[in-house]
Design an enzyme around this catalytic site. Structure first.
Site, PDB file in Angstrom:
ATOM      1  N   ASP A 181      41.362  -2.469   9.758  1.00  0.00           N
ATOM      2  CA  ASP A 181      40.018  -2.145  10.218  1.00  0.00           C
ATOM      3  C   ASP A 181      40.105  -1.643  11.665  1.00  0.00           C
ATOM      4  O   ASP A 181      41.205  -1.543  12.226  1.00  0.00           O
ATOM      5  CB  ASP A 181      39.097  -3.358  10.076  1.00  0.00           C
ATOM      6  CG  ASP A 181      39.493  -4.545  10.932  1.00  0.00           C
ATOM      7  OD1 ASP A 181      40.322  -4.387  11.865  1.00  0.00           O
ATOM      8  OD2 ASP A 181      38.969  -5.647  10.689  1.00  0.00           O
ATOM      9  N   PRO A 215      42.712  -9.008 -16.890  1.00  0.00           N
ATOM     10  CA  PRO A 215      41.688  -8.914 -15.846  1.00  0.00           C
ATOM     11  C   PRO A 215      41.507 -10.218 -15.066  1.00  0.00           C
ATOM     12  O   PRO A 215      41.734 -11.311 -15.579  1.00  0.00           O
ATOM     13  CB  PRO A 215      40.414  -8.559 -16.618  1.00  0.00           C
ATOM     14  CG  PRO A 215      40.673  -9.046 -17.997  1.00  0.00           C
ATOM     15  CD  PRO A 215      42.150  -8.924 -18.225  1.00  0.00           C
TER      16      PRO A 215
END
Length: 139
Positions: free
Chosen positions: A16, A58
């Site tokens: 970031d 998943p």
């Protein structure tokens, strides 16, 4: 217990504006680490599809505990293992080390899924194959 370790270098796109890894990037790294762990154990995505009739693994739950930040250029080691296996679900733990220090821990619950034999357009949980269970839980 089967443990897989992989070294990953933190890239510019992982960070970031404060130059620390943006936390969702770790979840992508965990997803990759799980896939690579299965492959290292001898169960690549193609094998899972062909040999067991599954369509995927998943994630149904995930979380992490953060201790030490990582920044651009750092090398981290992701240590992944399956902690427990139920009928079709299993829990994966990822420990991320920066040098010798534990930087974070990630936790996933995943489910083996295949096509529903009654309605192939739907997915249905599938039992964890014994061969895979034995490999991941061996001492």
């Amino acid at each position: 217990m089967f443990v897989h370790r992989r070294d990953v270098q933190i890239q510019w796109g992982d960070c970031d504006p404060a130059n620390i890894v943006y936390y969702p990037r770790y979840f992508a790294m965990f997803d990759d680490a799980t896939s690579v762990m299965f492959e290292a154990a001898g169960f690549s995505k193609q094998d899972i599809v062909r040999r067991y009739g599954l369509v995927g693994i998943p994630m149904v739950d995930t979380r992490a505990k953060f201790y030490i930040p990582s920044t651009y250029g750092d090398w981290i080691t992701i240590e992944s293992r399956i902690e427990s296996i139920k009928r079709s679900s299993f829990d994966v733990t990822h420990k991320v080390f920066k040098g010798e220090a534990l930087a974070l821990e990630g936790f996933e619950t995943r489910v083996l899924v295949g096509r529903d034999p009654v309605d192939p357009d739907k997915l249905k949980s599938a039992p964890f194959p014994e061969e895979m269970r034995a490999k991941f839980l061996e001492d």
